[in-house]
Motif scaffolding. Sequence first.
Motif, short mmCIF file in Angstrom:
data_model
loop_
_atom_site.label_atom_id
_atom_site.label_comp_id
_atom_site.label_asym_id
_atom_site.label_seq_id
_atom_site.Cartn_x
_atom_site.Cartn_y
_atom_site.Cartn_z
N MET A 89 0.84 -1.18 0.00
CA MET A 89 0.00 0.00 0.00
C MET A 89 0.89 1.25 0.00
O MET A 89 2.01 1.24 0.53
N GLU A 90 0.40 2.32 -0.58
CA GLU A 90 1.18 3.56 -0.71
C GLU A 90 1.71 4.04 0.64
O GLU A 90 2.84 4.54 0.72
N GLU A 91 0.93 3.90 1.69
CA GLU A 91 1.35 4.41 3.00
C GLU A 91 2.61 3.73 3.53
O GLU A 91 3.28 4.26 4.41
N ASP A 92 2.93 2.55 2.98
CA ASP A 92 4.10 1.79 3.46
C ASP A 92 5.26 1.82 2.48
O ASP A 92 6.24 1.09 2.66
N MET A 93 5.19 2.66 1.45
CA MET A 93 6.18 2.57 0.38
C MET A 93 7.49 3.29 0.68
O MET A 93 8.49 3.06 0.00
N ALA A 94 7.54 4.14 1.71
CA ALA A 94 8.75 4.92 1.96
C ALA A 94 9.99 4.03 2.06
O ALA A 94 11.03 4.32 1.49
N LEU A 95 9.85 2.93 2.79
CA LEU A 95 10.96 1.98 2.92
C LEU A 95 10.85 0.85 1.91
O LEU A 95 11.84 0.42 1.32
N TRP A 96 9.65 0.34 1.70
CA TRP A 96 9.44 -0.80 0.82
C TRP A 96 9.88 -0.50 -0.62
O TRP A 96 10.36 -1.39 -1.33
N GLN A 97 9.75 0.74 -1.05
CA GLN A 97 10.20 1.11 -2.40
C GLN A 97 11.69 0.84 -2.55
O GLN A 97 12.14 0.30 -3.57
N LYS A 98 12.47 1.20 -1.54
CA LYS A 98 13.91 0.93 -1.59
C LYS A 98 14.18 -0.57 -1.55
O LYS A 98 15.05 -1.08 -2.26
N PHE A 99 13.42 -1.29 -0.72
CA PHE A 99 13.55 -2.74 -0.68
C PHE A 99 13.24 -3.35 -2.04
O PHE A 99 13.91 -4.27 -2.49
N ALA A 100 12.17 -2.86 -2.67
CA ALA A 100 11.75 -3.40 -3.96
C ALA A 100 12.86 -3.29 -5.00
O ALA A 100 13.19 -4.25 -5.71
#
Length: 205
Positions: free
Chosen positions: A182-193
């Motif tokens: 979800m967008e609200e969790d992307m701050a860190l997950w985007q880097k992980f992705a």
Amino acid sequence: MTFFDDKIAQIRGELKTEARQKEMQASLTQELVNKGIAEGELTVDQQIFTFHSIALAEDAIWMSVPTDFDEMNPEMVTLKYPSSHRPQLILTDDSSKFNVTFLVTNNEMKPGEMSNFTYAMLSAVRSMQPNTVFLSDGIKELSNQEIGYLEMLTPALDGTIYNLLFFAVWNKKIVQTSINCMEEDMALWQKFAHGMMETFTVKEE
């Protein structure tokens, strides 16, 4: 034991101020994340995330994913991916909020066609889901082959989904991998992705 989504939630709480967000963005570079994922461990705000390399297809396609992840249970698969054309492999955390999906399609691709295919997919998504916001796209070389990728925010019934979608070729067939939350969790997950995508490896027969 602290679950994956709880770790993310705690970090998200720490990032509520703009100053804290800038501090993390400056200290947690993509290069650092990529290195941590490749080596199997990454510490963010005293939260330890571990990763391991798994086979996505027949011991021939590998990628590093969080060790907390497991295959999504069949009931949740039916709920979240109702189409019969759902991915062949869906990995998720305990909350089912963070997902990695993988699909070997029946479509073939010839050498040199990745760029055209990737941007055709971008056009198709834009046509079918005009409210999609594209964050980045491109072609990069991983495991000695071209990988096409699209990074986007897509509106859904329960919010907006962040998705890093990328394409490769294995035995002439197009393979598709998605890393989303979800967008609200992307701050860190985007880097992980992006870090996980960098570990994507194809071993041709």
